[in-house]
Design a protein around this motif. Structure first.
Motif, PDB file in Angstrom:
ATOM      1  N   SER A   1      -1.501  -3.921 -30.842  1.00 38.44           N
ATOM      2  CA  SER A   1      -2.175  -3.283 -31.989  1.00 38.44           C
ATOM      3  C   SER A   1      -1.275  -2.271 -32.674  1.00 38.44           C
ATOM      4  O   SER A   1      -1.264  -2.159 -33.905  1.00 38.44           O
ATOM      5  N   THR A   2      -0.498  -1.528 -31.889  1.00 31.34           N
ATOM      6  CA  THR A   2       0.407  -0.524 -32.462  1.00 31.34           C
ATOM      7  C   THR A   2       1.526  -1.194 -33.247  1.00 31.34           C
ATOM      8  O   THR A   2       1.889  -0.740 -34.341  1.00 31.34           O
ATOM      9  N   THR A   3       2.077  -2.272 -32.697  1.00 34.01           N
ATOM     10  CA  THR A   3       3.121  -3.001 -33.408  1.00 34.01           C
ATOM     11  C   THR A   3       2.589  -3.592 -34.708  1.00 34.01           C
ATOM     12  O   THR A   3       3.237  -3.507 -35.762  1.00 34.01           O
ATOM     13  N   LEU A   4       1.397  -4.181 -34.656  1.00 31.28           N
ATOM     14  CA  LEU A   4       0.781  -4.712 -35.872  1.00 31.28           C
ATOM     15  C   LEU A   4       0.570  -3.611 -36.910  1.00 31.28           C
ATOM     16  O   LEU A   4       0.821  -3.813 -38.104  1.00 31.28           O
ATOM     17  N   ALA A   5       0.106  -2.454 -36.451  1.00 31.43           N
ATOM     18  CA  ALA A   5      -0.140  -1.342 -37.366  1.00 31.43           C
ATOM     19  C   ALA A   5       1.157  -0.892 -38.035  1.00 31.43           C
ATOM     20  O   ALA A   5       1.181  -0.594 -39.234  1.00 31.43           O
TER      21      ALA A   5
ATOM     22  N   ARG B   1      -8.688   8.773 -33.040  1.00 31.29           N
ATOM     23  CA  ARG B   1      -9.728   7.744 -32.999  1.00 31.29           C
ATOM     24  C   ARG B   1      -9.756   7.159 -31.601  1.00 31.29           C
ATOM     25  O   ARG B   1      -8.761   7.179 -30.876  1.00 31.29           O
ATOM     26  N   CYS B   2     -10.900   6.611 -31.223  1.00 31.35           N
ATOM     27  CA  CYS B   2     -11.024   5.942 -29.926  1.00 31.35           C
ATOM     28  C   CYS B   2     -11.709   4.603 -30.099  1.00 31.35           C
ATOM     29  O   CYS B   2     -12.756   4.517 -30.741  1.00 31.35           O
TER      30      CYS B   2
ATOM     31  N   PRO C   1     -13.024  -3.440 -32.615  1.00 30.31           N
ATOM     32  CA  PRO C   1     -13.338  -2.696 -33.840  1.00 30.31           C
ATOM     33  C   PRO C   1     -12.064  -2.317 -34.582  1.00 30.31           C
ATOM     34  O   PRO C   1     -10.958  -2.647 -34.166  1.00 30.31           O
ATOM     35  N   ILE C   2     -12.225  -1.576 -35.716  1.00 24.74           N
ATOM     36  CA  ILE C   2     -11.077  -1.011 -36.415  1.00 24.74           C
ATOM     37  C   ILE C   2     -10.391  -0.004 -35.503  1.00 24.74           C
ATOM     38  O   ILE C   2     -11.032   0.821 -34.865  1.00 24.74           O
ATOM     39  N   GLU C   3      -9.076  -0.090 -35.445  1.00 17.63           N
ATOM     40  CA  GLU C   3      -8.313   0.860 -34.630  1.00 17.63           C
ATOM     41  C   GLU C   3      -7.546   1.818 -35.545  1.00 17.63           C
ATOM     42  O   GLU C   3      -8.025   2.891 -35.859  1.00 17.63           O
ATOM     43  N   PHE C   4      -6.377   1.427 -36.004  1.00 22.55           N
ATOM     44  CA  PHE C   4      -5.642   2.271 -36.947  1.00 22.55           C
ATOM     45  C   PHE C   4      -6.240   2.128 -38.342  1.00 22.55           C
ATOM     46  O   PHE C   4      -6.527   1.020 -38.799  1.00 22.55           O
ATOM     47  N   VAL C   5      -6.423   3.252 -39.016  1.00 18.93           N
ATOM     48  CA  VAL C   5      -6.967   3.246 -40.376  1.00 18.93           C
ATOM     49  C   VAL C   5      -5.808   3.352 -41.360  1.00 18.93           C
ATOM     50  O   VAL C   5      -5.015   4.289 -41.310  1.00 18.93           O
ATOM     51  N   HIS C   6      -5.712   2.368 -42.257  1.00 19.16           N
ATOM     52  CA  HIS C   6      -4.612   2.299 -43.220  1.00 19.16           C
ATOM     53  C   HIS C   6      -5.082   2.756 -44.599  1.00 19.16           C
ATOM     54  O   HIS C   6      -5.869   2.044 -45.245  1.00 19.16           O
ATOM     55  N   PRO C   7      -4.624   3.899 -45.072  1.00 20.53           N
ATOM     56  CA  PRO C   7      -4.925   4.272 -46.456  1.00 20.53           C
ATOM     57  C   PRO C   7      -4.152   3.363 -47.406  1.00 20.53           C
ATOM     58  O   PRO C   7      -3.027   2.957 -47.111  1.00 20.53           O
ATOM     59  N   SER C   8      -4.750   3.014 -48.512  1.00 18.98           N
ATOM     60  CA  SER C   8      -4.063   2.170 -49.484  1.00 18.98           C
ATOM     61  C   SER C   8      -2.933   2.951 -50.138  1.00 18.98           C
ATOM     62  O   SER C   8      -3.160   4.031 -50.696  1.00 18.98           O
ATOM     63  N   LYS C   9      -1.737   2.427 -50.048  1.00 23.03           N
ATOM     64  CA  LYS C   9      -0.558   3.033 -50.677  1.00 23.03           C
ATOM     65  C   LYS C   9      -0.115   2.109 -51.799  1.00 23.03           C
ATOM     66  O   LYS C   9      -0.796   1.979 -52.805  1.00 23.03           O
ATOM     67  N   LYS C  10       1.012   1.418 -51.626  1.00 27.25           N
ATOM     68  CA  LYS C  10       1.375   0.418 -52.625  1.00 27.25           C
ATOM     69  C   LYS C  10       0.466  -0.794 -52.524  1.00 27.25           C
ATOM     70  O   LYS C  10       0.189  -1.469 -53.515  1.00 27.25           O
TER      71      LYS C  10
END
Length: 407
Positions: free
Chosen positions: A171-175, A114-115, A195-204
């Motif tokens: 941003s990386t640390t937050l992710a 992603r960019c 904008p959205i940077e890292f995309v987090h799939p829902s896990k728990k």
């Protein structure tokens, strides 16, 4: 016909972006004009963090924090820049850029990268900067972040601040922290990103990511609405103004865990940065609210390593009862002493972290002194440990400690 790049999935809610074409678009003075996609591939291969494109200048990559001009890059013309805009922007975004002269957005290459993109106008013409963001969310352990961050992100409520200059890896640390929570807790996480940077799939966790300009038209409107979205954790990004700070404190005081960022270089100054957003007569009351809500402040810097990588070093303030008392009294000296001594709670000064990296052989003394917020204090630590300015270790008498006055 459905475009695969624009398709949404439950696990990866991708912002609506036009797909970058994969082929060269035209010839310019006998040379093939590269596409944005090809430049991103080249930057990824060279481990660059950013791509800088500007009319009248050859494209440059930021590699290990330095701007690098590639030998085979031609100067970008206005025509080339127009093709770049057409490649990555939807028509409405292009219109917005023409009207506002600046635009924040993101592009996504499935299975690749992603960019984060910022387009702007400049003296010489159009320009854009692309920040490369890995699709793989790194873990706290993979980034060699302090283990205390796992405990910090697991708190039930309060305010967590991640601070540091632009490009310091906030941003990386937050992710990584959100990812740890996502893998270990059952909570609803709402993010408001621009904008959205890292995309987090829902896990728990159930993760709801919203991008300003796509999923909400205005940041403050999304901020006001977030408390009605039944969140447990709220990521609001930069604490940019008093409205944002007030909303964050309200959320933190009503049972939510709130994560925000600042551009301060050390933890203690972050409190004053928040207070300075308010009038002088309001600051005493705001200090009480901040100290009552604060969980931790993690200030971060990125330092080049000897193996041509970069590592993060941290100022870590944990809001223990003793620390809260010092902060309420605005006793910065005592707060700093507590950060240095209370390693049991996971606190540390950034100079302690820099010193440990030098001793471990990961960074040079020159880099350490360059990034240190207090070079004189760092030099004192080296001298007490018997490390000379050239990095050599002083020889001591048998049985004598490096900290002994009798050498």
């Amino acid at each position: 016909m459905t475009n695969p790049v624009l398709s949404q999935s439950a696990d990866y809610p991708i912002p609506q972006m036009p797909p970058p074409p994969s082929k060269v678009q035209e010839l310019h003075q006998g040379q093939a004009v590269p596409t944005i996609k090809q430049m991103v591939k080249d930057a990824f291969t060279m481990k660059a963090s950013d791509i800088h494109i500007r009319v009248g200048q050859p494209t440059r990559f930021r590699i290990q924090g330095e701007m690098v001009r590639l030998k085979d890059q031609v100067k970008v013309t206005s025509e080339m820049f127009e093709h770049f805009l057409t490649e990555i922007l939807a028509p409405r975004q292009r219109k917005q850029f023409d009207e506002d002269k600046e635009l924040d957005t993101a592009i996504f290459y499935p299975g690749f990268v992603r960019c984060r993109v910022n387009c702007f106008d400049s003296l010489t013409g159009g320009a854009m900067v692309l920040r490369l963001i890995s699709l793989k969310i790194p873990t706290i352990d993979e980034l060699n972040l302090p283990p205390v961050l796992k405990r910090v992100i697991s708190q039930p409520q309060g305010l967590i601040l991640i601070t540091g200059p632009t490009g310091s890896g906030k941003s990386t640390t937050l992710a990584a922290m959100i990812n740890h929570l996502n893998e270990n807790a059952k909570r609803h996480v709402v993010t408001i990103e621009d904008p959205i940077e890292f995309v987090h799939p829902s896990k728990k966790c159930l993760v709801s990511q919203r991008e300003v300009g796509i999923h909400t038209l205005e940041f403050h409107r999304a901020l006001r609405a977030v408390l009605r979205e039944d969140p447990d954790v709220i990521l609001i990004g930069e604490m940019r103004d008093r409205v944002t700070v007030n909303t964050a404190l309200q959320a933190a005081q009503t049972g939510h865990l709130v994560l925000g960022t600042l551009h301060t270089r050390n933890a203690i100054n972050s409190i004053n940065r928040l207070l300075n957003l308010f009038d002088v007569d309001e600051q005493p009351a705001m200090r009480i609210q901040i100290c009552d809500s604060l969980v931790a402040v993690i200030a971060q810097l990125l330092v080049p390593t000897v193996d041509n990588s970069r590592t993060a070093v941290h100022d870590i303030l944990i809001n223990t009862p003793a620390m809260s008392d010092f902060l309420l009294k605005d006793d910065a000296e005592s707060a700093q002493q507590l950060m240095e001594s209370d390693s049991y709670e996971g606190m540390q000064l950034i100079n302690q972290a820099i010193f440990e990296q030098v001793v471990a052989g990961r960074i040079t003394m020159e880099e350490a002194e360059r990034v240190s917020p207090e070079p004189a204090d760092l030099d004192r630590r080296f001298r007490m440990a018997g490390i000379e300015a050239d990095g050599s270790v002083r020889q001591f008498k048998p049985g004598k400690s490096p900290f002994s006055s009798d050498k």
